[in-house]
Design a protein around this motif. Structure first.
Motif, PDB file in Angstrom:
ATOM      1  N   LEU A   6       0.836  -1.212   0.000  1.00  0.00           N
ATOM      2  CA  LEU A   6       0.000   0.000   0.000  1.00  0.00           C
ATOM      3  C   LEU A   6       0.865   1.255   0.000  1.00  0.00           C
ATOM      4  CD1 LEU A   6      -2.932  -0.809   2.475  1.00  0.00           C
ATOM      5  CD2 LEU A   6      -3.059  -0.517  -0.007  1.00  0.00           C
ATOM      6  N   GLY A   7       1.949   1.238   0.768  1.00  0.00           N
ATOM      7  CA  GLY A   7       2.854   2.380   0.781  1.00  0.00           C
ATOM      8  C   GLY A   7       3.465   2.646  -0.585  1.00  0.00           C
ATOM      9  N   LEU A   8       3.828   1.590  -1.295  1.00  0.00           N
ATOM     10  CA  LEU A   8       4.371   1.760  -2.646  1.00  0.00           C
ATOM     11  C   LEU A   8       3.303   2.288  -3.603  1.00  0.00           C
ATOM     12  CD1 LEU A   8       6.515  -1.505  -2.958  1.00  0.00           C
ATOM     13  CD2 LEU A   8       7.344   0.835  -2.629  1.00  0.00           C
ATOM     14  N   LEU A   9       2.069   1.777  -3.456  1.00  0.00           N
ATOM     15  CA  LEU A   9       0.991   2.226  -4.338  1.00  0.00           C
ATOM     16  C   LEU A   9       0.569   3.665  -4.049  1.00  0.00           C
ATOM     17  CD1 LEU A   9      -1.227  -0.993  -4.513  1.00  0.00           C
ATOM     18  CD2 LEU A   9       0.397  -0.138  -6.218  1.00  0.00           C
ATOM     19  N   LEU A  10       0.885   4.158  -2.859  1.00  0.00           N
ATOM     20  CA  LEU A  10       0.644   5.579  -2.587  1.00  0.00           C
ATOM     21  C   LEU A  10       1.510   6.455  -3.490  1.00  0.00           C
ATOM     22  CD1 LEU A  10       0.391   5.893   1.301  1.00  0.00           C
ATOM     23  CD2 LEU A  10      -1.300   6.673  -0.361  1.00  0.00           C
ATOM     24  N   LEU A  11       2.680   5.948  -3.844  1.00  0.00           N
ATOM     25  CA  LEU A  11       3.605   6.715  -4.676  1.00  0.00           C
ATOM     26  C   LEU A  11       3.191   6.721  -6.142  1.00  0.00           C
ATOM     27  CD1 LEU A  11       6.933   5.443  -3.079  1.00  0.00           C
ATOM     28  CD2 LEU A  11       5.731   7.599  -2.611  1.00  0.00           C
ATOM     29  N   ARG A  12       2.778   5.527  -6.636  1.00  0.00           N
ATOM     30  CA  ARG A  12       2.324   5.435  -8.027  1.00  0.00           C
ATOM     31  C   ARG A  12       1.703   4.067  -8.268  1.00  0.00           C
ATOM     32  NH1 ARG A  12       6.095   2.939 -11.835  1.00  0.00           N
ATOM     33  NH2 ARG A  12       7.981   2.333 -10.760  1.00  0.00           N
ATOM     34  N   ASP A  13       0.962   3.945  -9.349  1.00  0.00           N
ATOM     35  CA  ASP A  13       0.379   2.673  -9.754  1.00  0.00           C
ATOM     36  C   ASP A  13       1.498   1.751 -10.237  1.00  0.00           C
ATOM     37  OD1 ASP A  13      -1.913   4.088  -9.258  1.00  0.00           O
ATOM     38  OD2 ASP A  13      -2.579   4.152 -11.340  1.00  0.00           O
ATOM     39  N   LEU A  14       1.392   0.466  -9.904  1.00  0.00           N
ATOM     40  CA  LEU A  14       2.461  -0.476 -10.208  1.00  0.00           C
ATOM     41  C   LEU A  14       1.911  -1.831 -10.632  1.00  0.00           C
ATOM     42  CD1 LEU A  14       4.550   0.199  -6.986  1.00  0.00           C
ATOM     43  CD2 LEU A  14       5.240   0.844  -9.298  1.00  0.00           C
ATOM     44  N   THR A  15       2.696  -2.561 -11.425  1.00  0.00           N
ATOM     45  CA  THR A  15       2.402  -3.961 -11.717  1.00  0.00           C
ATOM     46  C   THR A  15       3.035  -4.801 -10.610  1.00  0.00           C
ATOM     47  OG1 THR A  15       4.411  -4.375 -12.987  1.00  0.00           O
ATOM     48  CG2 THR A  15       2.491  -3.519 -14.214  1.00  0.00           C
ATOM     49  N   GLN A  16       2.652  -6.067 -10.529  1.00  0.00           N
ATOM     50  CA  GLN A  16       3.245  -6.926  -9.504  1.00  0.00           C
ATOM     51  C   GLN A  16       4.746  -7.108  -9.748  1.00  0.00           C
ATOM     52  OE1 GLN A  16       1.087 -10.589  -9.614  1.00  0.00           O
ATOM     53  NE2 GLN A  16       1.801 -11.155 -11.641  1.00  0.00           N
ATOM     54  N   TYR A  17       5.174  -7.089 -10.995  1.00  0.00           N
ATOM     55  CA  TYR A  17       6.598  -7.234 -11.300  1.00  0.00           C
ATOM     56  C   TYR A  17       7.383  -5.981 -10.896  1.00  0.00           C
ATOM     57  CZ  TYR A  17       4.882 -11.292 -13.740  1.00  0.00           C
ATOM     58  OH  TYR A  17       4.266 -12.486 -14.023  1.00  0.00           O
ATOM     59  N   GLU A  18       6.767  -4.806 -11.045  1.00  0.00           N
ATOM     60  CA  GLU A  18       7.416  -3.576 -10.587  1.00  0.00           C
ATOM     61  C   GLU A  18       7.529  -3.574  -9.066  1.00  0.00           C
ATOM     62  OE1 GLU A  18       6.117  -0.410 -14.066  1.00  0.00           O
ATOM     63  OE2 GLU A  18       4.641  -0.927 -12.525  1.00  0.00           O
ATOM     64  N   ILE A  19       6.493  -4.074  -8.386  1.00  0.00           N
ATOM     65  CA  ILE A  19       6.545  -4.171  -6.924  1.00  0.00           C
ATOM     66  C   ILE A  19       7.686  -5.094  -6.515  1.00  0.00           C
ATOM     67  CG2 ILE A  19       5.321  -5.034  -4.883  1.00  0.00           C
ATOM     68  CD1 ILE A  19       2.703  -4.068  -6.311  1.00  0.00           C
ATOM     69  N   LYS A  20       7.790  -6.249  -7.151  1.00  0.00           N
ATOM     70  CA  LYS A  20       8.875  -7.189  -6.837  1.00  0.00           C
ATOM     71  C   LYS A  20      10.241  -6.560  -7.071  1.00  0.00           C
ATOM     72  CE  LYS A  20      10.525 -11.894  -7.625  1.00  0.00           C
ATOM     73  NZ  LYS A  20      11.201 -11.897  -6.377  1.00  0.00           N
ATOM     74  N   LYS A  73      -6.112   4.112   1.075  1.00  0.00           N
ATOM     75  CA  LYS A  73      -5.384   5.263   1.626  1.00  0.00           C
ATOM     76  C   LYS A  73      -5.762   5.479   3.085  1.00  0.00           C
ATOM     77  CE  LYS A  73      -5.025   7.664  -2.770  1.00  0.00           C
ATOM     78  NZ  LYS A  73      -5.490   8.773  -3.593  1.00  0.00           N
ATOM     79  N   ARG A  74      -7.064   5.420   3.385  1.00  0.00           N
ATOM     80  CA  ARG A  74      -7.520   5.590   4.772  1.00  0.00           C
ATOM     81  C   ARG A  74      -6.971   4.472   5.656  1.00  0.00           C
ATOM     82  NH1 ARG A  74     -12.013   7.439   2.058  1.00  0.00           N
ATOM     83  NH2 ARG A  74     -13.018   5.396   1.971  1.00  0.00           N
ATOM     84  N   HIS A  75      -7.019   3.259   5.156  1.00  0.00           N
ATOM     85  CA  HIS A  75      -6.530   2.096   5.908  1.00  0.00           C
ATOM     86  C   HIS A  75      -5.037   2.247   6.217  1.00  0.00           C
ATOM     87  CE1 HIS A  75      -6.528  -2.034   7.258  1.00  0.00           C
ATOM     88  NE2 HIS A  75      -5.642  -2.394   6.344  1.00  0.00           N
ATOM     89  N   PHE A  76      -4.263   2.640   5.222  1.00  0.00           N
ATOM     90  CA  PHE A  76      -2.825   2.812   5.407  1.00  0.00           C
ATOM     91  C   PHE A  76      -2.529   3.931   6.399  1.00  0.00           C
ATOM     92  CE2 PHE A  76       1.307   4.646   4.288  1.00  0.00           C
ATOM     93  CZ  PHE A  76       2.111   3.521   4.354  1.00  0.00           C
ATOM     94  N   LEU A  77      -3.196   5.063   6.250  1.00  0.00           N
ATOM     95  CA  LEU A  77      -2.946   6.194   7.152  1.00  0.00           C
ATOM     96  C   LEU A  77      -3.377   5.878   8.583  1.00  0.00           C
ATOM     97  CD1 LEU A  77      -3.859   9.180   4.814  1.00  0.00           C
ATOM     98  CD2 LEU A  77      -1.579   8.383   5.462  1.00  0.00           C
ATOM     99  N   ASP A  78      -4.484   5.156   8.753  1.00  0.00           N
ATOM    100  CA  ASP A  78      -4.901   4.734  10.096  1.00  0.00           C
ATOM    101  C   ASP A  78      -3.847   3.835  10.724  1.00  0.00           C
ATOM    102  OD1 ASP A  78      -7.259   6.158   9.878  1.00  0.00           O
ATOM    103  OD2 ASP A  78      -8.495   4.394   9.405  1.00  0.00           O
TER     104      ASP A  78
END
Length: 86
Positions: A6-20, A73-78
């Motif tokens: 979730l923290g990475l997705l806050l920065l930008r949209d990603l594929t699972q391979y980009e996350i890896k 976003k709410r879940h991550f910030l909480d």
């Protein structure tokens, strides 16, 4: 794993391979994530309404791109604001 993604997705949209790839470059000395564990975490985030998936075609290849939802976003910030358990 879910909160890291979730923290990475806050920065930008990603594929699972980009996350890896990001995890391998930035976190691998401390934590190793397999593609299977990333896929499981993304599935859990998506089913919980914390992430959305969109299919896109780039260069003739189909890719699944993940984005954080407003609920995510709410879940991550909480989680970030919560007290750390002893």
């Amino acid at each position: 794993m879910e909160f890291v993604i979730l923290g990475l997705l806050l920065l930008r949209d990603l594929t699972q391979y980009e996350i890896k790839s990001i995890l391998e470059r930035k976190v691998s000395p401390f934590y190793s994530a397999s593609l299977g564990s990333i896929q499981a975490a993304l599935k859990k985030l998506e089913s919980g309404g914390h992430a959305d998936r969109q299919e896109v075609v780039q260069g003739g290849r189909r890719k699944l791109v993940y984005a954080i939802s407003d609920e995510g976003k709410r879940h991550f910030l909480d989680w970030m604001k919560a007290d750390v358990p002893p």
